[in-house]
Scaffold this active site. Sequence first.
Site, PDB file in Angstrom:
ATOM      1  CG  HIS A   1      26.022  28.988  90.549  1.00 25.30           C
ATOM      2  ND1 HIS A   1      25.892  29.122  91.839  1.00 25.30           N
ATOM      3  CD2 HIS A   1      27.461  29.347  90.464  1.00 25.30           C
ATOM      4  CE1 HIS A   1      26.941  29.847  92.448  1.00 25.30           C
ATOM      5  NE2 HIS A   1      27.783  29.862  91.675  1.00 25.30           N
TER       6      HIS A   1
HETATM    7  P1  TYD Z   1      24.020  33.005  95.310  1.00 22.42           P
HETATM    8  O1  TYD Z   1      24.919  33.275  94.069  1.00 22.42           O
HETATM    9  O2  TYD Z   1      22.550  32.200  95.140  1.00 22.42           O
HETATM   10  O3  TYD Z   1      25.066  32.208  96.674  1.00 22.42           O
HETATM   11  P2  TYD Z   1      25.543  30.719  96.542  1.00 22.42           P
HETATM   12  O4  TYD Z   1      25.614  30.324  95.093  1.00 22.42           O
HETATM   13  O5  TYD Z   1      26.586  30.766  97.268  1.00 22.42           O
HETATM   14  O6  TYD Z   1      24.527  29.976  97.269  1.00 22.42           O
HETATM   15  O7  TYD Z   1      24.115  34.548  95.871  1.00 22.42           O
HETATM   16  C1  TYD Z   1      22.860  34.704  97.125  1.00 22.42           C
HETATM   17  C2  TYD Z   1      22.629  36.100  96.994  1.00 22.42           C
HETATM   18  O8  TYD Z   1      23.663  37.027  96.989  1.00 22.42           O
HETATM   19  C3  TYD Z   1      21.744  36.490  95.726  1.00 22.42           C
HETATM   20  O9  TYD Z   1      20.653  37.372  96.010  1.00 22.42           O
HETATM   21  C4  TYD Z   1      22.693  37.183  94.895  1.00 22.42           C
HETATM   22  C5  TYD Z   1      23.401  37.837  95.801  1.00 22.42           C
HETATM   23  N1  TYD Z   1      25.128  38.244  95.483  1.00 22.42           N
HETATM   24  C6  TYD Z   1      25.348  39.475  95.233  1.00 22.42           C
HETATM   25  O10 TYD Z   1      24.491  40.750  95.167  1.00 22.42           O
HETATM   26  N2  TYD Z   1      26.690  39.893  94.679  1.00 22.42           N
HETATM   27  C7  TYD Z   1      27.592  38.541  94.649  1.00 22.42           C
HETATM   28  O11 TYD Z   1      28.522  38.958  94.262  1.00 22.42           O
HETATM   29  C8  TYD Z   1      27.038  37.411  94.840  1.00 22.42           C
HETATM   30  C9  TYD Z   1      28.151  36.376  94.727  1.00 22.42           C
HETATM   31  C10 TYD Z   1      25.857  37.178  95.180  1.00 22.42           C
END
Ligand code: TYD
Length: 139
Positions: free
Chosen positions: A49
């Site tokens: 992303h």
């Molecule tokens: P995600 O952004 O998909 O992780 P990555 O990009 O590292 O693979 O986030 C995973 C899950 O965590 C998603 O359900 C959103 C949640 N999340 C939060 O609740 N707060 C946060 O600050 C972050 C970064 C993620």
Amino acid sequence: MYKLINFQVHGNYQGNLVALEKGADFPFEIRRVYYIWGTTPSNMVRGKHAHRKLEQVIVCTSGSCDFILDNGTSRETVHLSSPAQGLYIKHNIWREFTNFSTDCVVMVLASEHYDEKDYIRDYQTFLSEVKQQQKAKTK
Ligand code: TYD
């Protein structure tokens, strides 16, 4: 596209300590901290992303991993393996994390609270937003 920040390490026979405070050695006010571990298998790819506004400093506090960074024109891979170093990424950079060691812990210091609207999760949308902004700048 990114900057590597070498933190000041307070080290002695007891071990090492890094303190991160807003100010000369840190680029923004920290509003949120999150961390990621248990990223097995090592070829798993997280991230995928970009952010519209958010700035982040990413620290591999244990182990190592790779960050693939893409500004819409070129791609670079940065290998992080030291808790004394921070990877500073501003907005509009597509990022993927992979090649995790089994002991990898990634801590992210972020400039904003969590906001799903700030995420661009589709690569083609990212490319078209970056192009639009470049066009607007040259007008
Ligand atoms: P995600 O952004 O998909 O992780 P990555 O990009 O590292 O693979 O986030 C995973 C899950 O965590 C998603 O359900 C959103 C949640 N999340 C939060 O609740 N707060 C946060 O600050 C972050 C970064 C993620």
